[in-house]
Motif scaffolding. Structure first.
Motif, PDB file in Angstrom:
ATOM      1  N   ILE A  74      -1.776   2.803 -12.726  1.00 24.42           N
ATOM      2  CA  ILE A  74      -3.137   3.363 -12.749  1.00 24.42           C
ATOM      3  C   ILE A  74      -4.156   2.223 -12.735  1.00 24.42           C
ATOM      4  O   ILE A  74      -5.134   2.249 -11.993  1.00 24.42           O
ATOM      5  CB  ILE A  74      -3.338   4.242 -14.010  1.00 24.42           C
ATOM      6  CG1 ILE A  74      -2.479   5.492 -13.926  1.00 24.42           C
ATOM      7  CG2 ILE A  74      -4.811   4.598 -14.214  1.00 24.42           C
ATOM      8  CD1 ILE A  74      -2.375   6.259 -15.238  1.00 24.42           C
ATOM      9  N   ARG A  75      -3.912   1.212 -13.573  1.00 28.04           N
ATOM     10  CA  ARG A  75      -4.829   0.073 -13.651  1.00 28.04           C
ATOM     11  C   ARG A  75      -4.762  -0.794 -12.402  1.00 28.04           C
ATOM     12  O   ARG A  75      -5.786  -1.277 -11.921  1.00 28.04           O
ATOM     13  CB  ARG A  75      -4.544  -0.737 -14.913  1.00 28.04           C
ATOM     14  CG  ARG A  75      -4.990   0.008 -16.163  1.00 28.04           C
ATOM     15  CD  ARG A  75      -4.542  -0.657 -17.435  1.00 28.04           C
ATOM     16  NE  ARG A  75      -3.155  -0.288 -17.693  1.00 28.04           N
ATOM     17  CZ  ARG A  75      -2.212  -1.120 -18.081  1.00 28.04           C
ATOM     18  NH1 ARG A  75      -2.470  -2.388 -18.301  1.00 28.04           N
ATOM     19  NH2 ARG A  75      -0.987  -0.690 -18.290  1.00 28.04           N
ATOM     20  N   LEU A  76      -3.561  -0.986 -11.863  1.00 25.78           N
ATOM     21  CA  LEU A  76      -3.423  -1.789 -10.641  1.00 25.78           C
ATOM     22  C   LEU A  76      -4.161  -1.160  -9.461  1.00 25.78           C
ATOM     23  O   LEU A  76      -4.739  -1.873  -8.644  1.00 25.78           O
ATOM     24  CB  LEU A  76      -1.942  -1.977 -10.286  1.00 25.78           C
ATOM     25  CG  LEU A  76      -1.210  -3.049 -11.061  1.00 25.78           C
ATOM     26  CD1 LEU A  76       0.293  -2.963 -10.812  1.00 25.78           C
ATOM     27  CD2 LEU A  76      -1.731  -4.431 -10.693  1.00 25.78           C
ATOM     28  N   LYS A  77      -4.151   0.147  -9.374  1.00 20.22           N
ATOM     29  CA  LYS A  77      -4.852   0.837  -8.281  1.00 20.22           C
ATOM     30  C   LYS A  77      -6.353   0.625  -8.351  1.00 20.22           C
ATOM     31  O   LYS A  77      -7.033   0.651  -7.332  1.00 20.22           O
ATOM     32  CB  LYS A  77      -4.543   2.333  -8.312  1.00 20.22           C
ATOM     33  CG  LYS A  77      -3.156   2.673  -7.836  1.00 20.22           C
ATOM     34  CD  LYS A  77      -2.906   4.160  -7.920  1.00 20.22           C
ATOM     35  CE  LYS A  77      -1.499   4.491  -7.471  1.00 20.22           C
ATOM     36  NZ  LYS A  77      -1.201   5.921  -7.600  1.00 20.22           N
ATOM     37  N   ILE A 133       7.018  -5.699 -13.952  1.00 23.55           N
ATOM     38  CA  ILE A 133       5.649  -6.140 -13.683  1.00 23.55           C
ATOM     39  C   ILE A 133       5.615  -6.927 -12.368  1.00 23.55           C
ATOM     40  O   ILE A 133       4.772  -6.677 -11.505  1.00 23.55           O
ATOM     41  CB  ILE A 133       5.091  -6.972 -14.853  1.00 23.55           C
ATOM     42  CG1 ILE A 133       4.867  -6.072 -16.075  1.00 23.55           C
ATOM     43  CG2 ILE A 133       3.799  -7.684 -14.453  1.00 23.55           C
ATOM     44  CD1 ILE A 133       4.525  -6.820 -17.353  1.00 23.55           C
ATOM     45  N   TYR A 134       6.539  -7.877 -12.210  1.00 21.37           N
ATOM     46  CA  TYR A 134       6.583  -8.662 -10.974  1.00 21.37           C
ATOM     47  C   TYR A 134       6.814  -7.775  -9.752  1.00 21.37           C
ATOM     48  O   TYR A 134       6.212  -7.990  -8.698  1.00 21.37           O
ATOM     49  CB  TYR A 134       7.649  -9.753 -11.056  1.00 21.37           C
ATOM     50  CG  TYR A 134       7.145 -11.048 -11.641  1.00 21.37           C
ATOM     51  CD1 TYR A 134       6.303 -11.887 -10.911  1.00 21.37           C
ATOM     52  CD2 TYR A 134       7.503 -11.445 -12.925  1.00 21.37           C
ATOM     53  CE1 TYR A 134       5.827 -13.074 -11.437  1.00 21.37           C
ATOM     54  CE2 TYR A 134       7.037 -12.633 -13.467  1.00 21.37           C
ATOM     55  CZ  TYR A 134       6.203 -13.441 -12.719  1.00 21.37           C
ATOM     56  OH  TYR A 134       5.726 -14.623 -13.244  1.00 21.37           O
ATOM     57  N   LYS A 135       7.669  -6.779  -9.884  1.00 24.14           N
ATOM     58  CA  LYS A 135       7.937  -5.863  -8.767  1.00 24.14           C
ATOM     59  C   LYS A 135       6.656  -5.142  -8.356  1.00 24.14           C
ATOM     60  O   LYS A 135       6.336  -5.055  -7.160  1.00 24.14           O
ATOM     61  CB  LYS A 135       9.026  -4.863  -9.164  1.00 24.14           C
ATOM     62  CG  LYS A 135       9.422  -3.926  -8.052  1.00 24.14           C
ATOM     63  CD  LYS A 135      10.507  -2.964  -8.501  1.00 24.14           C
ATOM     64  CE  LYS A 135      10.820  -2.013  -7.362  1.00 24.14           C
ATOM     65  NZ  LYS A 135      11.669  -0.916  -7.786  1.00 24.14           N
ATOM     66  N   LEU A 136       5.917  -4.629  -9.330  1.00 20.26           N
ATOM     67  CA  LEU A 136       4.651  -3.950  -9.017  1.00 20.26           C
ATOM     68  C   LEU A 136       3.621  -4.918  -8.437  1.00 20.26           C
ATOM     69  O   LEU A 136       2.899  -4.585  -7.497  1.00 20.26           O
ATOM     70  CB  LEU A 136       4.079  -3.288 -10.273  1.00 20.26           C
ATOM     71  CG  LEU A 136       4.453  -1.842 -10.507  1.00 20.26           C
ATOM     72  CD1 LEU A 136       3.929  -1.358 -11.846  1.00 20.26           C
ATOM     73  CD2 LEU A 136       3.970  -0.940  -9.393  1.00 20.26           C
ATOM     74  N   LEU A 137       3.549  -6.126  -8.992  1.00 22.62           N
ATOM     75  CA  LEU A 137       2.585  -7.101  -8.480  1.00 22.62           C
ATOM     76  C   LEU A 137       2.871  -7.458  -7.029  1.00 22.62           C
ATOM     77  O   LEU A 137       1.941  -7.661  -6.242  1.00 22.62           O
ATOM     78  CB  LEU A 137       2.559  -8.352  -9.353  1.00 22.62           C
ATOM     79  CG  LEU A 137       1.989  -8.191 -10.760  1.00 22.62           C
ATOM     80  CD1 LEU A 137       1.985  -9.523 -11.491  1.00 22.62           C
ATOM     81  CD2 LEU A 137       0.600  -7.575 -10.734  1.00 22.62           C
ATOM     82  N   LYS A 138       4.142  -7.530  -6.657  1.00 19.68           N
ATOM     83  CA  LYS A 138       4.490  -7.823  -5.260  1.00 19.68           C
ATOM     84  C   LYS A 138       3.949  -6.745  -4.327  1.00 19.68           C
ATOM     85  O   LYS A 138       3.524  -7.036  -3.220  1.00 19.68           O
ATOM     86  CB  LYS A 138       5.993  -7.974  -5.099  1.00 19.68           C
ATOM     87  CG  LYS A 138       6.503  -9.299  -5.605  1.00 19.68           C
ATOM     88  CD  LYS A 138       7.730  -9.732  -4.834  1.00 19.68           C
ATOM     89  CE  LYS A 138       8.221 -11.075  -5.292  1.00 19.68           C
ATOM     90  NZ  LYS A 138       7.446 -12.187  -4.799  1.00 19.68           N
ATOM     91  N   GLU A 139       3.949  -5.499  -4.790  1.00 18.96           N
ATOM     92  CA  GLU A 139       3.413  -4.392  -3.984  1.00 18.96           C
ATOM     93  C   GLU A 139       1.908  -4.549  -3.754  1.00 18.96           C
ATOM     94  O   GLU A 139       1.381  -4.079  -2.754  1.00 18.96           O
ATOM     95  CB  GLU A 139       3.688  -3.049  -4.661  1.00 18.96           C
ATOM     96  CG  GLU A 139       5.147  -2.668  -4.680  1.00 18.96           C
ATOM     97  CD  GLU A 139       5.392  -1.359  -5.421  1.00 18.96           C
ATOM     98  OE1 GLU A 139       4.479  -0.501  -5.454  1.00 18.96           O
ATOM     99  OE2 GLU A 139       6.499  -1.202  -5.973  1.00 18.96           O
ATOM    100  N   TYR A 140       1.221  -5.195  -4.686  1.00 19.85           N
ATOM    101  CA  TYR A 140      -0.232  -5.347  -4.600  1.00 19.85           C
ATOM    102  C   TYR A 140      -0.646  -6.734  -4.101  1.00 19.85           C
ATOM    103  O   TYR A 140      -1.830  -7.011  -3.983  1.00 19.85           O
ATOM    104  CB  TYR A 140      -0.881  -5.043  -5.955  1.00 19.85           C
ATOM    105  CG  TYR A 140      -0.914  -3.563  -6.230  1.00 19.85           C
ATOM    106  CD1 TYR A 140      -2.006  -2.790  -5.861  1.00 19.85           C
ATOM    107  CD2 TYR A 140       0.172  -2.920  -6.823  1.00 19.85           C
ATOM    108  CE1 TYR A 140      -2.033  -1.433  -6.088  1.00 19.85           C
ATOM    109  CE2 TYR A 140       0.158  -1.551  -7.049  1.00 19.85           C
ATOM    110  CZ  TYR A 140      -0.942  -0.815  -6.682  1.00 19.85           C
ATOM    111  OH  TYR A 140      -0.969   0.537  -6.897  1.00 19.85           O
ATOM    112  N   GLN A 141       0.334  -7.577  -3.807  1.00 22.03           N
ATOM    113  CA  GLN A 141       0.033  -8.927  -3.314  1.00 22.03           C
ATOM    114  C   GLN A 141      -0.752  -8.816  -2.009  1.00 22.03           C
ATOM    115  O   GLN A 141      -0.415  -8.042  -1.125  1.00 22.03           O
ATOM    116  CB  GLN A 141       1.338  -9.685  -3.094  1.00 22.03           C
ATOM    117  CG  GLN A 141       1.151 -11.146  -2.862  1.00 22.03           C
ATOM    118  CD  GLN A 141       2.491 -11.887  -2.835  1.00 22.03           C
ATOM    119  OE1 GLN A 141       3.547 -11.282  -2.891  1.00 22.03           O
ATOM    120  NE2 GLN A 141       2.417 -13.187  -2.745  1.00 22.03           N
ATOM    121  N   GLY A 142      -1.838  -9.562  -1.924  1.00 20.98           N
ATOM    122  CA  GLY A 142      -2.702  -9.503  -0.749  1.00 20.98           C
ATOM    123  C   GLY A 142      -3.788  -8.447  -0.862  1.00 20.98           C
ATOM    124  O   GLY A 142      -4.764  -8.475  -0.127  1.00 20.98           O
TER     125      GLY A 142
END
Length: 175
Positions: A74-77, A133-142
């Motif tokens: 939710i926060r990453l979005k 956390i790293y897995k989710l961050l990779k999805e948002y990389q860029g």
């Protein structure tokens, strides 16, 4: 940087980093621990926590300090910047232990002892939560600015550069 999340193990220095970043940016700071915990050491319901979190992320500007894996996406979005404090287990245990008996703005009570369940949560964090956390961050990389600190010194150096008006992103701190 108008919508920032700060992640990392308990004791990593998230709240200290968040307070300095708040001072440098004048962004409002919200602690997830303050949303979840009541002063009597009980918790609000998941529904109440989610309602409060959703109100915060709809705002135009904020810093949110805390993990709460269930609501991370939710926060990453909604955020534009992520800071991950990927600090050693030893430093996190030391950091959590050092704050026992101290009044903090990020917690509604004063910890009187190093709770064994909490200590185990810190010990398990690198194996159980950090990979997710790293897995989710990779999805948002860029799509998001993602800065990863491997030491408190890196975080301090970043803030010192930021406060001095210099570009603070360095190659050592990215995914």
């Amino acid at each position: 940087m108008l919508k920032i999340i700060i992640l990392g193990s308990p004791g990593a220095g998230k709240s200290t980093f968040a307070r300095r970043l708040r001072a440098a940016t004048n962004l409002p700071l919200y602690y997830l621990d303050m949303l979840w915990h009541k002063p009597d050491q009980t918790n609000v319901s998941r529904e109440e926590f989610d309602r409060q979190l959703n109100e915060i992320v709809k705002k135009d500007r904020w810093i949110i300090d805390g993990n709460y894996q269930r609501t991370l996406e939710i926060r990453l979005k909604e955020c534009d910047t992520v800071f991950l404090m990927d600090i050693s287990l030893e430093e996190c245990l030391s950091g959590a232990k050092s704050r026992i008996g101290k009044k903090r703005e990020d917690m509604p009570w004063i910890e009187s002892e190093f709770d064994q369940e909490f200590k185990q949560e810190i010990i398990d964090f690198p194996k159980e939560q950090l990979p997710q956390i790293y897995k989710l961050l990779k999805e948002y990389q860029g799509k998001r600015e993602i800065v990863i600190f491997k030491s408190r010194k890196q975080a301090d150096d970043y803030l010192n550069e930021f406060e001095s008006g210099h570009s603070a992103i360095s190659d050592c701190c990215s995914i």
